[in-house]
Design a protein around this motif. Structure first.
Motif, PDB file in Angstrom:
ATOM      1  N   CYS A  72      38.586   4.340  68.948  1.00  0.00           N
ATOM      2  CA  CYS A  72      38.125   5.081  70.042  1.00  0.00           C
ATOM      3  C   CYS A  72      36.931   4.492  70.375  1.00  0.00           C
ATOM      4  O   CYS A  72      36.540   4.309  71.760  1.00  0.00           O
ATOM      5  CB  CYS A  72      38.064   6.661  69.960  1.00  0.00           C
ATOM      6  N   TYR A  73      36.127   4.345  69.440  1.00  0.00           N
ATOM      7  CA  TYR A  73      34.731   3.805  69.479  1.00  0.00           C
ATOM      8  C   TYR A  73      34.524   2.367  70.313  1.00  0.00           C
ATOM      9  O   TYR A  73      33.438   1.964  70.879  1.00  0.00           O
ATOM     10  CB  TYR A  73      33.876   3.727  68.499  1.00  0.00           C
ATOM     11  N   ILE A  75      36.564   1.825  72.933  1.00  0.00           N
ATOM     12  CA  ILE A  75      36.728   1.912  74.278  1.00  0.00           C
ATOM     13  C   ILE A  75      35.509   1.987  75.368  1.00  0.00           C
ATOM     14  O   ILE A  75      34.686   2.515  74.865  1.00  0.00           O
ATOM     15  CB  ILE A  75      37.512   3.307  74.509  1.00  0.00           C
ATOM     16  N   SER A  76      35.680   1.174  76.080  1.00  0.00           N
ATOM     17  CA  SER A  76      34.259   0.793  77.112  1.00  0.00           C
ATOM     18  C   SER A  76      34.044   1.989  77.869  1.00  0.00           C
ATOM     19  O   SER A  76      32.925   2.380  78.122  1.00  0.00           O
ATOM     20  CB  SER A  76      34.612  -0.513  77.816  1.00  0.00           C
ATOM     21  N   LYS A  77      35.129   2.764  78.491  1.00  0.00           N
ATOM     22  CA  LYS A  77      34.867   3.669  79.525  1.00  0.00           C
ATOM     23  C   LYS A  77      34.523   5.079  78.624  1.00  0.00           C
ATOM     24  O   LYS A  77      35.652   5.358  78.042  1.00  0.00           O
ATOM     25  CB  LYS A  77      36.117   3.754  80.539  1.00  0.00           C
ATOM     26  N   GLN A  78      33.438   5.643  78.911  1.00  0.00           N
ATOM     27  CA  GLN A  78      32.880   6.923  78.435  1.00  0.00           C
ATOM     28  C   GLN A  78      34.039   8.001  78.615  1.00  0.00           C
ATOM     29  O   GLN A  78      34.122   8.450  77.375  1.00  0.00           O
ATOM     30  CB  GLN A  78      31.802   7.312  78.742  1.00  0.00           C
ATOM     31  N   ASP A  79      34.699   8.173  79.437  1.00  0.00           N
ATOM     32  CA  ASP A  79      35.437   9.352  79.720  1.00  0.00           C
ATOM     33  C   ASP A  79      36.870   9.185  78.834  1.00  0.00           C
ATOM     34  O   ASP A  79      37.270  10.011  78.263  1.00  0.00           O
ATOM     35  CB  ASP A  79      35.881   9.403  81.146  1.00  0.00           C
ATOM     36  N   GLU A  80      37.199   7.852  79.051  1.00  0.00           N
ATOM     37  CA  GLU A  80      38.375   7.472  78.069  1.00  0.00           C
ATOM     38  C   GLU A  80      38.186   7.510  76.514  1.00  0.00           C
ATOM     39  O   GLU A  80      38.993   8.045  75.758  1.00  0.00           O
ATOM     40  CB  GLU A  80      38.952   6.134  78.595  1.00  0.00           C
ATOM     41  N   LYS A  81      36.774   7.168  76.069  1.00  0.00           N
ATOM     42  CA  LYS A  81      36.479   7.086  74.840  1.00  0.00           C
ATOM     43  C   LYS A  81      36.547   8.787  74.506  1.00  0.00           C
ATOM     44  O   LYS A  81      37.076   9.074  73.410  1.00  0.00           O
ATOM     45  CB  LYS A  81      35.065   6.621  74.542  1.00  0.00           C
ATOM     46  N   ASN A  82      35.780   9.631  75.091  1.00  0.00           N
ATOM     47  CA  ASN A  82      36.032  11.009  74.802  1.00  0.00           C
ATOM     48  C   ASN A  82      37.376  11.692  74.804  1.00  0.00           C
ATOM     49  O   ASN A  82      37.566  12.335  73.962  1.00  0.00           O
ATOM     50  CB  ASN A  82      35.039  11.777  76.021  1.00  0.00           C
ATOM     51  N   LEU A  83      38.095  11.289  75.508  1.00  0.00           N
ATOM     52  CA  LEU A  83      39.537  11.728  75.623  1.00  0.00           C
ATOM     53  C   LEU A  83      40.122  11.441  74.233  1.00  0.00           C
ATOM     54  O   LEU A  83      40.651  12.205  73.747  1.00  0.00           O
ATOM     55  CB  LEU A  83      40.426  11.119  76.832  1.00  0.00           C
ATOM     56  N   CYS A  84      39.848   9.821  73.763  1.00  0.00           N
ATOM     57  CA  CYS A  84      40.458   9.502  72.698  1.00  0.00           C
ATOM     58  C   CYS A  84      39.808  10.336  71.282  1.00  0.00           C
ATOM     59  O   CYS A  84      40.757  10.883  70.788  1.00  0.00           O
ATOM     60  CB  CYS A  84      40.068   7.923  72.650  1.00  0.00           C
ATOM     61  N   LEU A  85      38.655  10.750  71.478  1.00  0.00           N
ATOM     62  CA  LEU A  85      38.012  11.237  70.231  1.00  0.00           C
ATOM     63  C   LEU A  85      38.388  12.641  70.249  1.00  0.00           C
ATOM     64  O   LEU A  85      38.543  13.285  69.200  1.00  0.00           O
ATOM     65  CB  LEU A  85      36.492  10.905  70.418  1.00  0.00           C
ATOM     66  N   ALA A  86      38.850  13.243  71.451  1.00  0.00           N
ATOM     67  CA  ALA A  86      39.498  14.590  71.605  1.00  0.00           C
ATOM     68  C   ALA A  86      40.873  14.773  70.788  1.00  0.00           C
ATOM     69  O   ALA A  86      41.021  15.856  70.282  1.00  0.00           O
ATOM     70  CB  ALA A  86      39.306  15.127  72.844  1.00  0.00           C
ATOM     71  N   LYS A  87      41.240  13.758  70.435  1.00  0.00           N
ATOM     72  CA  LYS A  87      42.604  13.672  69.778  1.00  0.00           C
ATOM     73  C   LYS A  87      42.583  13.885  68.425  1.00  0.00           C
ATOM     74  O   LYS A  87      43.356  14.225  67.720  1.00  0.00           O
ATOM     75  CB  LYS A  87      43.477  12.470  70.118  1.00  0.00           C
ATOM     76  N   PHE A  88      41.230  14.047  67.825  1.00  0.00           N
ATOM     77  CA  PHE A  88      40.823  13.937  66.313  1.00  0.00           C
ATOM     78  C   PHE A  88      40.372  15.222  65.933  1.00  0.00           C
ATOM     79  O   PHE A  88      39.694  15.955  66.840  1.00  0.00           O
ATOM     80  CB  PHE A  88      40.186  12.802  65.811  1.00  0.00           C
TER      81      PHE A  88
END
Length: 88
Positions: A72-73, A75-88
């Protein structure tokens, strides 16, 4: 940017329903990146992730299939990074 966010959102939302088909429905998806994401998650096979052309979507796929938030870290786009991190 809106289209990319929509694509990842669409992939994430349809993931649960497609996973039950063990990938059978994935072959009907026209967008290649979405198809590979679907196959990777439905079959729990991260080799499909490496066929995804867009880097952020590839990292999202790897994070989900490998159950490893370190992707997740990358991922360049912040919103997409946050979406990824939210899965954990």
């Amino acid at each position: 940017m809106l289209i990319k966010a929509f694509t990842i959102g669409t992939i994430s939302l349809s993931l649960a329903s497609l996973a039950h088909a063990a990938g059978d429905n994935c072959y009907q998806i026209q967008n290649q990146d979405a198809k590979y994401f679907c196959l990777a998650t439905a079959k729990n096979d991260n080799s499909y992730c490496y066929q995804i052309s867009k880097q952020d979507e590839k990292y999202m796929c790897l994070a989900v299939t490998k159950r490893d938030k370190s992707y997740c870290y990358q991922i360049s786009k912040q919103d997409e990074k946050n979406l990824c991190l939210a899965k954990f």
